[in-house]
Design an enzyme around this catalytic site. Sequence first.
Site, PDB file in Angstrom:
ATOM      1  N   HIS A 220       0.801  -1.238   0.000  1.00 43.26           N
ATOM      2  CA  HIS A 220       0.000   0.000   0.000  1.00 43.26           C
ATOM      3  C   HIS A 220       0.829   1.282   0.000  1.00 43.26           C
ATOM      4  CE1 HIS A 220      -4.257  -0.630  -0.155  1.00 43.26           C
ATOM      5  NE2 HIS A 220      -4.267  -1.502   0.835  1.00 43.26           N
ATOM      6  N   HIS A 321      -6.155  -3.553 -11.428  1.00 46.06           N
ATOM      7  CA  HIS A 321      -6.891  -3.126 -10.233  1.00 46.06           C
ATOM      8  C   HIS A 321      -8.387  -3.237 -10.485  1.00 46.06           C
ATOM      9  CE1 HIS A 321      -8.422  -0.342  -7.120  1.00 46.06           C
ATOM     10  NE2 HIS A 321      -7.307  -0.621  -6.472  1.00 46.06           N
TER      11      HIS A 321
END
Length: 410
Positions: A220, A321
């Site tokens: 992240h 994604h």
Amino acid sequence: MNRRNFLKATAAGSVGAVLQPSFAEAALPQAKITQIRFYQAPNVMPLQIPLLQSNMVVTVETDAGITGIGEGGTPDTLEPCAGRLIGKNPFQTERLWQDMYRSFHYPPGRERLHAIGALDLALWDLKGKALDVPVYELLGGMNRNHLECYTPTFVGGGKTLRDRAAACMQEGWRLFRFDAASVQGTSTYDARERMRQMQADCRAAREGVGPSGNFMVDFHQRFTFADALRGCRMIEEFEPYLVEDPVQTDMFLQDIPKLRTMTSVPLAAGEEWGARYDFNKLVENHDLDFVRCSLPNTGGITELIRICALCETHDIGIVPHFTGPIATAAQIHALGPYTRSVVFEYNYATRPIPYLDQFVTFKQGKLYPNDRPGLGVTVKMDQLKLLGTISAPGPNRPTYYRPDGSQFTW
């Protein structure tokens, strides 16, 4: 000749093979783009935000009675791009893409590229419908029986991470995914302190998926280079399928190449990228093992197939994604023909999308292609809120062309 007759002719034998027309010879109708509309759709995605994860529905209408459906963008980014299309031939997909990309003083940033992508999806949908074929047939045909998936957060199977990882594999998902030891009840994150927990989580995930299963961990962008390197080395023994976004986006170009030489874990990045120019150096130098680009962020199918060619040349996998439902359907068409590894991040499971009559076919952790024309989605327009209509060309802009008529920058 429609798609069904085309397939019958193909099966008829050598004489039919000689006589059958190609898609290029199939009759496209004379058509002009008359109107473009964009609609607000109900929220169906976690983490939905106006730009990266927009599920705004876009329609491109023609005087031939065929309408293409796309998804993405915002009203302010769609309007100038849509104005470039009015009155144009909708089937000149590449020419229209180049015009939207090159006709403005500033090259498109990622926000406007998102809008170009939405319109490009609609143009491909329109062309597939006009030829009565799925878009993937226009891109070389399917190269796989299904598309493997993982879900952003697998919630079934038990209370422990190990149990959830095991259940995830049993349900047929390709990967068990989790992030780097997020904290609950606070926004304070001590990266160095969390690293040990992340290591323990990876150990539990490996135990859960078993020796033949797969897991991935998303860093992240929370770590400096030093912490990312430490973290990657701490989990090498557990053999993750990939580590996502190991450092901050701003540091990708300088830190990922160094990281690649200092750890054996596969690296993935790119969910915030747009066109291929954002990451072509990382791909060409094989500093990445997977790119995370998705539709419509790249600028649509027209650009994504160029990204596929770049990645294929360097044996790079694509792990897009998660995105809006119409863009997800479009990714099946664009990535189904791809020859290297593809794994979708998919977060709709089997639940229906309330404003789509037809969407995708998903079961046991896998997405399957269908043979519906275009992108294969149908929209319940009465469940959308109309936000804007473009029916007149945008302001004239200086454009330049090479002697052969191909466009380049103004």
